[in-house]
Design a protein around this motif. Structure first.
Motif, PDB file in Angstrom:
ATOM      1  N   ALA A 126      -2.588  -0.909  -7.142  1.00 46.97           N
ATOM      2  CA  ALA A 126      -1.555  -2.320  -7.251  1.00 46.97           C
ATOM      3  C   ALA A 126      -1.952  -3.514  -6.216  1.00 46.97           C
ATOM      4  CB  ALA A 126      -0.397  -2.156  -6.942  1.00 46.97           C
ATOM      5  N   VAL A 127      -2.420  -3.028  -5.045  1.00 45.90           N
ATOM      6  CA  VAL A 127      -2.848  -4.132  -4.198  1.00 45.90           C
ATOM      7  C   VAL A 127      -4.022  -4.925  -4.480  1.00 45.90           C
ATOM      8  CG1 VAL A 127      -3.748  -4.484  -1.947  1.00 45.90           C
ATOM      9  CG2 VAL A 127      -1.498  -3.022  -2.158  1.00 45.90           C
ATOM     10  N   THR A 128      -5.052  -4.051  -5.021  1.00 43.10           N
ATOM     11  CA  THR A 128      -6.249  -4.668  -5.549  1.00 43.10           C
ATOM     12  C   THR A 128      -6.092  -5.362  -6.936  1.00 43.10           C
ATOM     13  OG1 THR A 128      -7.470  -2.881  -4.463  1.00 43.10           O
ATOM     14  CG2 THR A 128      -8.674  -4.281  -5.725  1.00 43.10           C
ATOM     15  N   MET A 129      -5.697  -4.605  -7.814  1.00 41.25           N
ATOM     16  CA  MET A 129      -5.764  -5.348  -9.188  1.00 41.25           C
ATOM     17  C   MET A 129      -4.498  -6.383  -9.430  1.00 41.25           C
ATOM     18  SD  MET A 129      -6.802  -1.723 -11.038  1.00 41.25           S
ATOM     19  CE  MET A 129      -5.746  -1.999 -12.520  1.00 41.25           C
ATOM     20  N   ASN A 130      -3.416  -6.114  -8.860  1.00 42.73           N
ATOM     21  CA  ASN A 130      -2.214  -6.849  -9.053  1.00 42.73           C
ATOM     22  C   ASN A 130      -1.744  -8.012  -8.048  1.00 42.73           C
ATOM     23  OD1 ASN A 130      -2.107  -5.432 -11.540  1.00 42.73           O
ATOM     24  ND2 ASN A 130      -0.829  -3.790 -10.660  1.00 42.73           N
TER      25      ASN A 130
ATOM     26  N   GLN B 270       0.375 -10.479  -2.289  1.00 43.46           N
ATOM     27  CA  GLN B 270       1.061 -11.928  -2.606  1.00 43.46           C
ATOM     28  C   GLN B 270       2.045 -12.131  -3.366  1.00 43.46           C
ATOM     29  OE1 GLN B 270      -1.064 -14.291  -0.885  1.00 43.46           O
ATOM     30  NE2 GLN B 270       0.850 -15.630  -1.454  1.00 43.46           N
ATOM     31  N   LYS B 271       2.324 -11.271  -4.199  1.00 46.54           N
ATOM     32  CA  LYS B 271       3.731 -11.666  -5.198  1.00 46.54           C
ATOM     33  C   LYS B 271       4.698 -11.206  -4.249  1.00 46.54           C
ATOM     34  CE  LYS B 271       1.275 -10.584  -9.553  1.00 46.54           C
ATOM     35  NZ  LYS B 271       1.131  -9.626 -10.319  1.00 46.54           N
TER      36      LYS B 271
ATOM     37  N   LEU C 180       0.795  -1.168  -0.051  1.00 48.10           N
ATOM     38  CA  LEU C 180       0.108  -0.116  -0.029  1.00 48.10           C
ATOM     39  C   LEU C 180       0.910   1.376   0.025  1.00 48.10           C
ATOM     40  CD1 LEU C 180      -2.957  -1.053   2.499  1.00 48.10           C
ATOM     41  CD2 LEU C 180      -3.072  -0.495   0.207  1.00 48.10           C
ATOM     42  N   GLN C 181       1.937   1.167   0.989  1.00 50.69           N
ATOM     43  CA  GLN C 181       2.896   2.580   0.732  1.00 50.69           C
ATOM     44  C   GLN C 181       3.542   2.589  -0.425  1.00 50.69           C
ATOM     45  OE1 GLN C 181       3.867   4.665   3.715  1.00 50.69           O
ATOM     46  NE2 GLN C 181       2.162   4.348   4.299  1.00 50.69           N
ATOM     47  N   TYR C 182       4.107   1.439  -1.123  1.00 53.50           N
ATOM     48  CA  TYR C 182       5.009   1.580  -2.123  1.00 53.50           C
ATOM     49  C   TYR C 182       4.121   1.871  -3.512  1.00 53.50           C
ATOM     50  CZ  TYR C 182       8.799   0.219  -5.189  1.00 53.50           C
ATOM     51  OH  TYR C 182       9.849   0.280  -6.257  1.00 53.50           O
ATOM     52  N   ASN C 183       3.171   1.095  -3.752  1.00 52.65           N
ATOM     53  CA  ASN C 183       2.348   1.219  -5.003  1.00 52.65           C
ATOM     54  C   ASN C 183       0.856   1.453  -4.872  1.00 52.65           C
ATOM     55  OD1 ASN C 183       4.579   0.502  -6.653  1.00 52.65           O
ATOM     56  ND2 ASN C 183       3.762  -1.569  -7.337  1.00 52.65           N
TER      57      ASN C 183
END
Length: 122
Positions: free
Chosen positions: A100-104, A108-109, A93-96
């Motif tokens: 990114a958290v929701t869609m990518n 988990q990656k 959340l902080q980085y992207n």
């Protein structure tokens, strides 16, 4: 010339013709392996966005250095705390950001990549 560099060059020309500072294009782009936006140049310890861009073009070592500064300096060091705690969700959340958290599935990656590295290290 690679497509991203071509787009940057075109953006700079458009901005230059409009009378706006050409460095605006540098601020609007993400740079290096870690894709850190140019508008963070001051927080990363660079005197100017041009200095940041030049460093990102020098080597991967410079890019890693910028990433370490980004994780250490931004938001009072929150990213570093989350990374050390292996709190992949909050680090992501902080980085992207939320997208990114929701869609990518970014958290988990990160978790999977870390697990793979731990598994292969001696």
């Amino acid at each position: 010339m690679r497509p991203k560099w071509t787009r940057l060059s075109q953006a700079q020309q458009i901005i230059k013709c409009s009378g706006v500072d050409p460095n605006v294009a540098y601020r609007a782009c993400s740079w290096g392996l870690f894709q850190i936006m140019g508008y963070y140049f001051a927080e990363l310890g660079y005197v100017s966005v041009t200095d940041y861009v030049n460093a990102m073009q020098m080597s991967e070592a410079h890019q890693l250095d910028a990433f370490v500064r980004f994780v250490t300096n931004m938001n009072g060091g929150a990213m570093l705390r989350y990374l050390k705690a292996k709190d992949w969700l909050h680090f992501a959340l902080q980085y992207n950001g939320q997208a990114a958290v929701t869609m990518n599935s970014y958290p988990q990656k990160l978790k999977d990549a870390y697990a793979a590295l731990v598994k292969t290290s001696p």
